[in-house]
Design an enzyme around this catalytic site. Structure first.
Site, PDB file in Angstrom:
ATOM      1  N   GLY A  21       0.768  -1.245   0.000  1.00  0.00           N
ATOM      2  CA  GLY A  21       0.000   0.000   0.000  1.00  0.00           C
ATOM      3  C   GLY A  21       0.797   1.292   0.000  1.00  0.00           C
ATOM      4  N   SER A  22       2.054   1.254  -0.426  1.00  0.00           N
ATOM      5  CA  SER A  22       2.828   2.495  -0.363  1.00  0.00           C
ATOM      6  C   SER A  22       2.327   3.529  -1.380  1.00  0.00           C
ATOM      7  CB  SER A  22       4.324   2.221  -0.549  1.00  0.00           C
ATOM      8  OG  SER A  22       4.627   1.889  -1.874  1.00  0.00           O
ATOM      9  N   ASN A  23       1.827   3.079  -2.523  1.00  0.00           N
ATOM     10  CA  ASN A  23       1.271   4.041  -3.487  1.00  0.00           C
ATOM     11  C   ASN A  23      -0.032   4.637  -2.973  1.00  0.00           C
ATOM     12  OD1 ASN A  23       2.802   4.441  -6.144  1.00  0.00           O
ATOM     13  ND2 ASN A  23       3.033   2.250  -5.729  1.00  0.00           N
ATOM     14  N   LEU A  96      -2.305  -7.653 -10.040  1.00  0.00           N
ATOM     15  CA  LEU A  96      -1.560  -8.483 -10.993  1.00  0.00           C
ATOM     16  C   LEU A  96      -2.412  -9.240 -12.004  1.00  0.00           C
ATOM     17  CD1 LEU A  96       1.226  -9.889  -8.632  1.00  0.00           C
ATOM     18  CD2 LEU A  96       1.308  -7.904 -10.158  1.00  0.00           C
ATOM     19  N   LYS A  97      -3.739  -9.179 -11.835  1.00  0.00           N
ATOM     20  CA  LYS A  97      -4.597  -9.901 -12.797  1.00  0.00           C
ATOM     21  C   LYS A  97      -4.810  -9.045 -14.039  1.00  0.00           C
ATOM     22  CE  LYS A  97      -6.148 -13.255  -9.983  1.00  0.00           C
ATOM     23  NZ  LYS A  97      -6.449 -14.632 -10.291  1.00  0.00           N
ATOM     24  N   ASN A 113      -2.818   2.417 -14.290  1.00  0.00           N
ATOM     25  CA  ASN A 113      -1.912   1.497 -13.588  1.00  0.00           C
ATOM     26  C   ASN A 113      -0.562   2.175 -13.451  1.00  0.00           C
ATOM     27  OD1 ASN A 113      -0.968  -1.013 -12.476  1.00  0.00           O
ATOM     28  ND2 ASN A 113       0.072  -1.397 -14.414  1.00  0.00           N
ATOM     29  N   HIS A 115       3.564   1.318 -13.272  1.00  0.00           N
ATOM     30  CA  HIS A 115       4.538   0.257 -13.540  1.00  0.00           C
ATOM     31  C   HIS A 115       5.929   0.774 -13.176  1.00  0.00           C
ATOM     32  CE1 HIS A 115       5.987  -3.416 -15.375  1.00  0.00           C
ATOM     33  NE2 HIS A 115       6.960  -2.703 -15.908  1.00  0.00           N
ATOM     34  N   ASP A 156       0.544  -3.665 -19.418  1.00  0.00           N
ATOM     35  CA  ASP A 156       1.508  -2.551 -19.491  1.00  0.00           C
ATOM     36  C   ASP A 156       1.636  -1.905 -20.868  1.00  0.00           C
ATOM     37  OD1 ASP A 156       2.112  -3.190 -16.826  1.00  0.00           O
ATOM     38  OD2 ASP A 156       3.604  -4.656 -17.454  1.00  0.00           O
ATOM     39  N   GLU A 185       7.601   6.519  -8.135  1.00  0.00           N
ATOM     40  CA  GLU A 185       6.187   6.125  -8.197  1.00  0.00           C
ATOM     41  C   GLU A 185       5.353   7.020  -7.285  1.00  0.00           C
ATOM     42  OE1 GLU A 185       5.197   1.959  -7.849  1.00  0.00           O
ATOM     43  OE2 GLU A 185       7.247   1.387  -8.302  1.00  0.00           O
TER      44      GLU A 185
HETATM   45  C1  GRF Z   1       4.454  -0.910  -7.202  1.00  0.00           C
HETATM   46  O1  GRF Z   1       5.805  -1.129  -7.307  1.00  0.00           O
HETATM   47  C2  GRF Z   1       3.839  -0.718  -8.555  1.00  0.00           C
HETATM   48  O2  GRF Z   1       4.709  -0.202  -9.492  1.00  0.00           O
HETATM   49  C3  GRF Z   1       3.448  -2.106  -8.949  1.00  0.00           C
HETATM   50  O3  GRF Z   1       3.050  -2.722  -7.762  1.00  0.00           O
HETATM   51  C4  GRF Z   1       3.727  -2.121  -6.668  1.00  0.00           C
HETATM   52  C5  GRF Z   1       2.714  -1.774  -5.626  1.00  0.00           C
HETATM   53  O4  GRF Z   1       3.365  -1.327  -4.463  1.00  0.00           O
HETATM   54  N1  GRF Z   1       2.431  -2.081  -9.975  1.00  0.00           N
HETATM   55  P1  GRF Z   1       2.568  -0.708  -3.248  1.00  0.00           P
HETATM   56  O5  GRF Z   1       1.616  -1.784  -2.735  1.00  0.00           O
HETATM   57  O6  GRF Z   1       1.816   0.479  -3.753  1.00  0.00           O
HETATM   58  O7  GRF Z   1       3.599  -0.370  -2.231  1.00  0.00           O
END
Ligand code: GRF
Length: 200
Positions: A21-23, A96-97, A113, A115, A156, A185
């Site tokens: 969940g860092s994003n 990932l799906k 998304n 990446h 992607d 990111e």
């Molecule tokens: C990130 O590295 C993103 O690029 C990829 O999945 C990861 C998710 O990380 N698609 P987080 O759960 O948001 O930390």
């Protein structure tokens, strides 16, 4: 004369598996002070024990669990939650799906998304997590970065919304690259969301 307050745009962050969940945290931090009329109104998880669940509870973000065992059932439930929560944009983060063509086509809101590489390079099926950074490291790239893109029928490969590159010549392992790219990111996802929602 007082202006009309812009309507708050509601984002759903969609994850799968053991999402950290860092994003989500970075997006939440970018919007929480009310500087922009945007909020994370929903987080979807496919694993109840994922660390992102606790994070959402701390931040007061509603979380809904959907099993991802069957994609069609997953998409039906997701569509109904998007309506229920009146979502304006989906931000995939570690999902990932591959969403079905019909789901993507029928949805009237953008799906983004993020990446962890400079697409179109180092993307596609099987390119996720540390595997991306291992490939970049093995190729002795001098630069990597992150890309926010629209989601389409292939992994992607949707239109790029925002991309930011960084120098990785100081990185001595794939893990180093991963850590450096993750900062990018966190910097670009909220910016890309604002761009797509045309909020300046
Ligand atoms: C990130 O590295 C993103 O690029 C990829 O999945 C990861 C998710 O990380 N698609 P987080 O759960 O948001 O930390």
């Amino acid at each position: 004369m007082a202006g009309i307050a812009p309507q708050t745009r509601r984002i759903a962050v969609v994850t799968s598996g053991n999402s950290r969940g860092s994003n989500l945290r970075a997006i939440h931090d970018a919007f929480r002070n009310g500087a922009y009329p945007v909020e994370i109104a929903l987080c979807i998880v496919t694993k109840r024990s994922a660390p992102i669940v606790t994070l959402c509870q701390d931040k007061g973000i509603p979380v809904e669990f959907i099993s991802s065992k069957d994609l069609s059932t997953f998409e039906t439930k997701l569509r109904s939650l998007l309506d229920e929560y009146q979502i304006d944009l989906i931000a995939l983060a570690g999902f990932l799906k591959k969403l079905s063509i019909s789901f993507i086509r029928d949805l009237t809101i953008p799906i983004l998304n993020i990446h962890p590489a400079l697409l179109p390079r180092y993307g596609g099926e099987g390119m996720y997590g540390i595997k991306v950074h291992e490939a970049v490291f093995s190729a002795r790239e001098k630069r990597s970065g992150a890309t926010v893109h629209y989601v389409n029928r292939d992994y992607d490969s949707g239109r790029v919304v925002l991309q930011e590159a960084i120098d990785i010549t100081d990185c001595t392992s794939p893990q180093d690259i991963a850590a450096k790219v993750l900062k990018v990111e966190h910097h670009i996802y909220a910016k890309a969301i604002l761009k797509v929602l045309k909020i300046h």
